[in-house]
Scaffold this active site. Sequence first.
Site, short mmCIF file in Angstrom:
data_model
loop_
_atom_site.label_atom_id
_atom_site.label_comp_id
_atom_site.label_asym_id
_atom_site.label_seq_id
_atom_site.Cartn_x
_atom_site.Cartn_y
_atom_site.Cartn_z
N PHE A 203 48.83 -27.70 10.27
CA PHE A 203 49.05 -29.14 10.26
C PHE A 203 50.54 -29.43 10.37
CE2 PHE A 203 45.29 -28.34 7.69
CZ PHE A 203 44.40 -29.35 8.04
N ASP A 204 50.89 -30.43 11.17
CA ASP A 204 52.20 -31.05 11.07
C ASP A 204 52.18 -31.85 9.76
OD1 ASP A 204 54.75 -32.01 11.69
OD2 ASP A 204 53.95 -33.71 12.80
N GLY A 205 53.32 -32.25 9.29
CA GLY A 205 53.36 -32.97 8.02
C GLY A 205 53.26 -34.47 8.18
N PHE A 319 47.22 -29.44 14.32
CA PHE A 319 47.19 -30.89 14.37
C PHE A 319 48.61 -31.44 14.35
CE2 PHE A 319 43.12 -29.80 12.32
CZ PHE A 319 42.24 -30.53 13.11
N ASP A 320 48.93 -32.27 15.36
CA ASP A 320 50.27 -32.84 15.47
C ASP A 320 50.13 -34.29 15.93
OD1 ASP A 320 52.99 -33.10 15.51
OD2 ASP A 320 53.34 -31.73 17.17
#
Length: 359
Positions: A203-205, A319-320
Site C-alpha cells: 500500500f502507498d500511504g 495500491f497507489d
Amino acid sequence: MTEIKTTDPTATEAGEEKDWTAAKAFFDSLKTNKPRPPKPQYAVTIAVSSRSLFNMVAEGKIYKEDGVEKYVAYQQERDNEPLMPGVAFPLVKALMTVNARLRRLYPDSDELFDIVLMTNNHAQVGVRLINSINHYDLNIERFCLTGGESPIGYLKAYMTNLYLSKDGEKVVEAIEEGIAAATMFASGDVENQLSDTQLKVAFDGDAVLFSESEIIVKQHGLDTFFEHEKEFENKPLAQGSLKGFLEALGMLQRKFYAKNERMTCPIRTYLVTSRSAASSGVRVLKTLRSWGLEIDEALFLAGAPKGPLLQKIQPHIFFDDQMFQGAKELGTTAAHEPYGIGQKYHKGIFIEQHSKDTK
C-alpha cells in the site's frame, strides 16, 4: 386495498440461514474436490472483472470493431478454449493459497477470501469463462454477468470488500457507491515472478490508507507539512479508502498468529510511502497502532523512487493513488486508487474538478 406486509428481520435471518444450510448440504453432496464457497457475511469478498482475471485484449478488439453480436459469436465458438491469464490471475491464485492454509487450520470457518467474477459480459460468454476457471482450477463459484449493463449496482448485494477492474470509469462508479476499488494495470507475464506460497499486498500511504494529509504538501510545501505532522503526531490520520481492506487482511493474519504461525503466515503486508521516517513517519505508525493494525514492513523513502523497492518486494498488488508508471517496466502489478488528493494537482497547481452535471 393491498395489505402491506412488514418484514420481520429475525424471520428473514432465519430464512437466509435455512437457505444457506440447504445450499451447503447440496454442495457437500456433490462429487467434487472443490471446497464450498464461504458464507458471504463472514468472508473477505473480492470482486474481479473478467478482463482483469483473463487476458481478453483480442476479444475486446472484436467487440469494439465488429460489435456485440460478433463478439458473442466469437466467444461461443471458443467455449472450450481457455482464456489466457490476466493481470489479476496471480493475485487470485495467491488468495486461493491463503484459503487452503486457513481451511486446514479452521475446517469449519467461513472467514476466508471469496472471489466473485463481476462482469458486464453476456450470459452466453459465461460458458467460456466458467470453462476457463475450471481449466485453471480456480475456486470461483459466484458470478455476476449483466449483459452489457454496468455490474456496479450489484457490488453491495454481493457484500464486496474490494472491486478490481481494468475499467477506470467502473472503478470510479464503485468508489462513489462506497466500495473500495482500484484499476489494475501491468505489463507482460508476471505470474512466474510472484510468490506462489505467500500473498504480498503493498500500500502507498497518503490518500490510500490515510486520507488527504498530502494536501498540506500540495498547498503549503514540505516544511509546513513536516511542522504539521510533528504538531499532530498523536492525532490519528483520517482513514483512506483502503483502510478497510487492510483491516480484513489483518483479521485473517491474526487467525494464523493464533495457531502460532506468525513466522509462516501466507499473508504479508507492506507500506511503501514517499514520507520521510524522521520528519513524518511517527504519525503514520501511531495511526496504525491506534487502529489496532499491523504492517509487516514499513518502507519510508523520503521522496526516492518506489520502483526499485517494489521490484524487490514483487507484490501481487500495489495500491497507489497515482499511476505508477514503473509498473510496466518492472513487472509490478499495480492498482490505481483514483481519488487521492494527488489527482487534483499537477506540479503543485490545483486542477478544478468538474461535477458530472457540468456540460
